[in-house]
Design a protein around this motif. Structure first.
Motif, PDB file in Angstrom:
ATOM      1  N   ALA A 198       2.286  82.306 -53.541  1.00 31.67           N
ATOM      2  CA  ALA A 198       3.061  81.277 -54.002  1.00 31.67           C
ATOM      3  C   ALA A 198       3.075  81.130 -55.635  1.00 31.67           C
ATOM      4  CB  ALA A 198       2.853  79.992 -53.203  1.00 31.67           C
ATOM      5  N   LYS A 199       1.730  81.174 -55.886  1.00 28.42           N
ATOM      6  CA  LYS A 199       1.761  81.230 -57.543  1.00 28.42           C
ATOM      7  C   LYS A 199       2.278  82.152 -58.144  1.00 28.42           C
ATOM      8  CE  LYS A 199      -0.693  79.728 -61.169  1.00 28.42           C
ATOM      9  NZ  LYS A 199      -0.049  78.830 -62.035  1.00 28.42           N
ATOM     10  N   ARG A 200       2.264  83.342 -57.474  1.00 27.45           N
ATOM     11  CA  ARG A 200       2.964  84.475 -58.480  1.00 27.45           C
ATOM     12  C   ARG A 200       4.370  84.121 -58.221  1.00 27.45           C
ATOM     13  NH1 ARG A 200       5.819  88.876 -57.149  1.00 27.45           N
ATOM     14  NH2 ARG A 200       5.721  88.510 -54.926  1.00 27.45           N
ATOM     15  N   LEU A 201       5.068  83.762 -57.293  1.00 26.89           N
ATOM     16  CA  LEU A 201       6.397  83.497 -57.199  1.00 26.89           C
ATOM     17  C   LEU A 201       6.613  82.523 -58.022  1.00 26.89           C
ATOM     18  CD1 LEU A 201       7.017  83.820 -53.267  1.00 26.89           C
ATOM     19  CD2 LEU A 201       7.582  85.455 -54.730  1.00 26.89           C
ATOM     20  N   LEU A 202       5.927  81.614 -58.192  1.00 27.38           N
ATOM     21  CA  LEU A 202       6.159  80.191 -58.968  1.00 27.38           C
ATOM     22  C   LEU A 202       6.194  80.781 -60.389  1.00 27.38           C
ATOM     23  CD1 LEU A 202       6.541  77.191 -59.361  1.00 27.38           C
ATOM     24  CD2 LEU A 202       3.986  77.304 -59.323  1.00 27.38           C
ATOM     25  N   ASP A 203       5.316  81.659 -61.038  1.00 27.43           N
ATOM     26  CA  ASP A 203       5.204  82.023 -62.098  1.00 27.43           C
ATOM     27  C   ASP A 203       6.122  83.013 -62.596  1.00 27.43           C
ATOM     28  OD1 ASP A 203       2.800  80.330 -62.542  1.00 27.43           O
ATOM     29  OD2 ASP A 203       1.352  82.048 -62.141  1.00 27.43           O
ATOM     30  N   GLU A 204       6.707  83.753 -61.633  1.00 25.46           N
ATOM     31  CA  GLU A 204       7.831  84.630 -61.967  1.00 25.46           C
ATOM     32  C   GLU A 204       9.156  84.071 -62.124  1.00 25.46           C
ATOM     33  OE1 GLU A 204       7.361  88.117 -59.413  1.00 25.46           O
ATOM     34  OE2 GLU A 204       5.612  88.714 -60.192  1.00 25.46           O
ATOM     35  N   GLY A 205       8.946  82.635 -61.877  1.00 27.24           N
ATOM     36  CA  GLY A 205      10.422  81.762 -61.957  1.00 27.24           C
ATOM     37  C   GLY A 205      11.377  82.027 -60.756  1.00 27.24           C
ATOM     38  N   GLU A 206      10.866  82.339 -59.531  1.00 27.89           N
ATOM     39  CA  GLU A 206      11.586  82.704 -58.380  1.00 27.89           C
ATOM     40  C   GLU A 206      12.356  81.375 -58.068  1.00 27.89           C
ATOM     41  OE1 GLU A 206      12.716  85.689 -55.570  1.00 27.89           O
ATOM     42  OE2 GLU A 206      11.525  85.607 -57.279  1.00 27.89           O
TER      43      GLU A 206
ATOM     44  N   VAL B 203       9.556  71.250 -60.376  1.00 30.76           N
ATOM     45  CA  VAL B 203       9.897  69.904 -60.661  1.00 30.76           C
ATOM     46  C   VAL B 203       8.890  68.845 -59.846  1.00 30.76           C
ATOM     47  CG1 VAL B 203      11.738  68.151 -60.161  1.00 30.76           C
ATOM     48  CG2 VAL B 203      12.355  70.272 -61.105  1.00 30.76           C
ATOM     49  N   GLN B 204       8.807  69.285 -58.406  1.00 27.85           N
ATOM     50  CA  GLN B 204       7.729  68.499 -57.551  1.00 27.85           C
ATOM     51  C   GLN B 204       6.904  69.482 -56.815  1.00 27.85           C
ATOM     52  OE1 GLN B 204      10.232  66.222 -54.787  1.00 27.85           O
ATOM     53  NE2 GLN B 204      11.406  65.131 -56.531  1.00 27.85           N
ATOM     54  N   VAL B 205       5.566  68.669 -56.396  1.00 36.15           N
ATOM     55  CA  VAL B 205       4.658  69.393 -55.611  1.00 36.15           C
ATOM     56  C   VAL B 205       4.273  68.308 -54.507  1.00 36.15           C
ATOM     57  CG1 VAL B 205       2.421  70.374 -55.339  1.00 36.15           C
ATOM     58  CG2 VAL B 205       3.777  70.650 -57.335  1.00 36.15           C
ATOM     59  N   HIS B 206       4.319  68.745 -53.124  1.00 31.06           N
ATOM     60  CA  HIS B 206       3.868  67.820 -51.994  1.00 31.06           C
ATOM     61  C   HIS B 206       3.014  68.575 -51.409  1.00 31.06           C
ATOM     62  CE1 HIS B 206       7.598  65.524 -52.449  1.00 31.06           C
ATOM     63  NE2 HIS B 206       8.331  66.465 -52.970  1.00 31.06           N
TER      64      HIS B 206
ATOM     65  N   MET C  31      -1.494  75.098 -59.620  1.00 31.14           N
ATOM     66  CA  MET C  31       0.051  75.532 -59.593  1.00 31.14           C
ATOM     67  C   MET C  31       0.984  75.098 -60.766  1.00 31.14           C
ATOM     68  SD  MET C  31       0.642  77.478 -56.851  1.00 31.14           S
ATOM     69  CE  MET C  31      -0.197  77.821 -55.123  1.00 31.14           C
ATOM     70  N   THR C  32       0.565  73.724 -61.133  1.00 29.27           N
ATOM     71  CA  THR C  32       1.562  73.139 -62.260  1.00 29.27           C
ATOM     72  C   THR C  32       1.075  73.698 -63.523  1.00 29.27           C
ATOM     73  OG1 THR C  32      -0.154  71.107 -62.455  1.00 29.27           O
ATOM     74  CG2 THR C  32       1.714  71.152 -60.768  1.00 29.27           C
ATOM     75  N   GLY C  33      -0.386  73.970 -63.656  1.00 29.80           N
ATOM     76  CA  GLY C  33      -0.935  74.384 -64.983  1.00 29.80           C
ATOM     77  C   GLY C  33      -1.387  73.346 -65.794  1.00 29.80           C
ATOM     78  N   SER C  34      -1.390  72.274 -65.009  1.00 36.26           N
ATOM     79  CA  SER C  34      -1.475  70.788 -65.971  1.00 36.26           C
ATOM     80  C   SER C  34      -2.608  69.935 -65.332  1.00 36.26           C
ATOM     81  CB  SER C  34      -0.085  70.123 -65.902  1.00 36.26           C
ATOM     82  OG  SER C  34      -0.424  68.945 -66.638  1.00 36.26           O
ATOM     83  N   ASP C  35      -3.219  69.184 -66.160  1.00 35.87           N
ATOM     84  CA  ASP C  35      -3.903  68.078 -65.537  1.00 35.87           C
ATOM     85  C   ASP C  35      -2.921  66.866 -65.119  1.00 35.87           C
ATOM     86  OD1 ASP C  35      -6.494  68.921 -65.711  1.00 35.87           O
ATOM     87  OD2 ASP C  35      -6.824  68.531 -68.050  1.00 35.87           O
TER      88      ASP C  35
ATOM     89  N   GLY D  40      11.392  73.314 -57.062  1.00 32.97           N
ATOM     90  CA  GLY D  40      12.107  73.793 -58.290  1.00 32.97           C
ATOM     91  C   GLY D  40      13.578  73.572 -58.218  1.00 32.97           C
ATOM     92  N   THR D  41      13.958  73.925 -59.641  1.00 33.17           N
ATOM     93  CA  THR D  41      15.429  73.761 -59.658  1.00 33.17           C
ATOM     94  C   THR D  41      16.283  74.618 -59.046  1.00 33.17           C
ATOM     95  OG1 THR D  41      15.169  75.109 -61.791  1.00 33.17           O
ATOM     96  CG2 THR D  41      14.818  72.767 -61.970  1.00 33.17           C
ATOM     97  N   LYS D  42      15.885  75.558 -58.488  1.00 37.27           N
ATOM     98  CA  LYS D  42      16.627  76.747 -57.951  1.00 37.27           C
ATOM     99  C   LYS D  42      16.248  77.024 -56.234  1.00 37.27           C
ATOM    100  CE  LYS D  42      17.819  79.127 -62.232  1.00 37.27           C
ATOM    101  NZ  LYS D  42      17.770  80.445 -62.983  1.00 37.27           N
ATOM    102  N   GLY D  43      15.336  76.341 -56.065  1.00 36.60           N
ATOM    103  CA  GLY D  43      14.724  76.409 -54.540  1.00 36.60           C
ATOM    104  C   GLY D  43      13.265  76.192 -54.474  1.00 36.60           C
ATOM    105  N   LYS D  44      12.655  76.244 -53.322  1.00 41.90           N
ATOM    106  CA  LYS D  44      11.375  75.856 -52.958  1.00 41.90           C
ATOM    107  C   LYS D  44      10.340  76.970 -52.328  1.00 41.90           C
ATOM    108  CE  LYS D  44      12.167  74.384 -48.114  1.00 41.90           C
ATOM    109  NZ  LYS D  44      12.163  73.023 -47.165  1.00 41.90           N
ATOM    110  N   ILE D  45       9.174  76.891 -52.655  1.00 41.07           N
ATOM    111  CA  ILE D  45       8.164  77.460 -51.968  1.00 41.07           C
ATOM    112  C   ILE D  45       7.481  76.555 -50.808  1.00 41.07           C
ATOM    113  CG2 ILE D  45       6.328  78.982 -52.176  1.00 41.07           C
ATOM    114  CD1 ILE D  45       7.296  79.476 -55.089  1.00 41.07           C
ATOM    115  N   GLN D  46       7.211  77.203 -49.700  1.00 37.92           N
ATOM    116  CA  GLN D  46       6.122  76.649 -48.747  1.00 37.92           C
ATOM    117  C   GLN D  46       5.023  77.248 -48.592  1.00 37.92           C
ATOM    118  OE1 GLN D  46       9.718  75.485 -45.957  1.00 37.92           O
ATOM    119  NE2 GLN D  46       8.705  73.756 -45.575  1.00 37.92           N
TER     120      GLN D  46
END
Length: 340
Positions: free
Chosen positions: A137-145, A150-153, A190-194, A253-259
């Motif tokens: 999931a992290k790889r797909l996120l970082d590659e812009g999939e 935008v949101q994390v649940h 996942m967000t790369g942020s505090d 994300g702006t173009k899809g989601k990852i579960q």
């Protein structure tokens, strides 16, 4: 090829501790479990017998001057982590410390300082960073999939009834610490942020016997907020849900989601006329993340051998504790709270 063997002592022979010990018995290259320590004589003797080792101690201080022990895995109660880690760091032992890292950020800072001063490794036990599904999931996120995140649940809900000591938030810090530490760390990863600010609500719905002596105890919590890089999040946690171990994350994300995360115990669905479709639910984190435990144990030893930073650092552990503190303040004060 590096033939060095890292000799490891387990401190705390409970369920999670024995997962690490079994890994180090024969599953991790260049590592061996050679000693165990636990305040319970029955527990430590049983662990030593299962592992086939002769060194066992009811007082972890007995290992500090043992030059044959290179590293420790600390799986003691959270309120004991600070002193154990500092003592082991001062003795020159590399340290793997299970989550939650400590009771408060001051303790975390002192643990980090001791490890840095003594030039020993410190890794915190957030095994989801080593789970193959979460890593994908992290790889797909970082590659812009899915475009821009935008949101994390994220949720973690455990089936077991809390032990009585957990009702006291001064000892447990609540289920935000005991259950949702992994969600908080995975969110940061996942967000790369505090986390910047948050708001949390909580209540005790399943353990009425705790209400009189521990009115602030909660077995259900919902926490939402914003990260420093502007991503919105929501985390929910629960204890004693009874139906199984429930852990999932959804990335929007702006173009899809990852579960990511699964609840099926096996990938088998049984359908009959009488019962409809039955799918066994995952019963325990020990089942769901067993491979991730092995990967994190392997990573810890590799960081020692290669003299490289651990993949989950003391700072990672500290920021989770800081978020738990902010969440508990928000519950008490009924206000939006900043993470410090």
């Amino acid at each position: 090829m590096n033939n060095q063997i890292i000799h490891i002592c387990l401190i705390g022979c409970g369920r999670a501790g024995m997962i690490h010990a079994r890994n180090y018995k024969n599953k991790v290259a260049n590592a061996a479990i050679t000693a165990v320590a636990d305040a319970s004589e029955d527990a430590v003797k049983a662990a030593a017998e299962e592992l086939g080792i002769t060194k066992y101690f009811t007082d972890y201080h007995d290992i500090l001057h043992d030059t044959d022990i290179d590293a420790v895995v600390v799986v003691a109660p959270t309120n004991l982590h600070r002193q154990i880690v500092i003592d082991c760091a001062n003795a020159g032992k590399h340290i793997f410390c299970e989550k939650p890292m400590a009771m408060n950020t001051q303790e975390c800072d002192e643990m980090i300082e001791a490890c840095e001063k003594n030039h020993v490794k410190l890794q915190i036990g957030f095994m989801r960073r080593f789970d193959s599904s979460f890593c994908e999931a992290k790889r797909l996120l970082d590659e812009g999939e899915i475009g821009e995140l935008v949101q994390v649940h994220s949720c973690t809900r455990g089936p077991s009834k809390p032990q009585p000591w957990m009702y006291d938030l001064k000892k447990s810090n609540g289920i935000l610490a005991e259950v949702n530490s992994h969600d908080i760390d995975s969110l940061r990863w996942m967000t790369g942020s505090d986390i910047d600010t948050l708001y949390a609500v909580a209540g005790n719905f399943r353990n009425p016997e705790a209400r009189e002596d521990h009115p602030d105890y909660y077995d259900s919590v919902l926490m939402s907020g914003t990260t420093k890089n502007g991503i919105h999040f929501c985390i929910d946690g629960a204890a004693y849900i009874q139906y199984g171990y429930d852990s999932k994350m959804e990335l929007i994300g702006t173009k899809g989601k990852i579960q990511v995360g699964r609840s099926d115990k096996e990938f088998v669905h049984c359908t009959t006329v009488e019962n409809g479709t039955k799918t066994p639910f995952v019963g325990s984190w020990r089942t769901l993340f067993i491979d991730a435990y092995l990967e994190e144990d392997t990573s810890f030893v590799q960081a020692i051998l290669d003299d490289t930073p651990t993949k989950v650092t003391g700072i990672d552990g500290r920021m989770v504790v800081a978020t738990v503190e902010a969440g508990n303040r928000s519950i008490t004060e009924k206000a939006v709270t900043a993470v410090k």
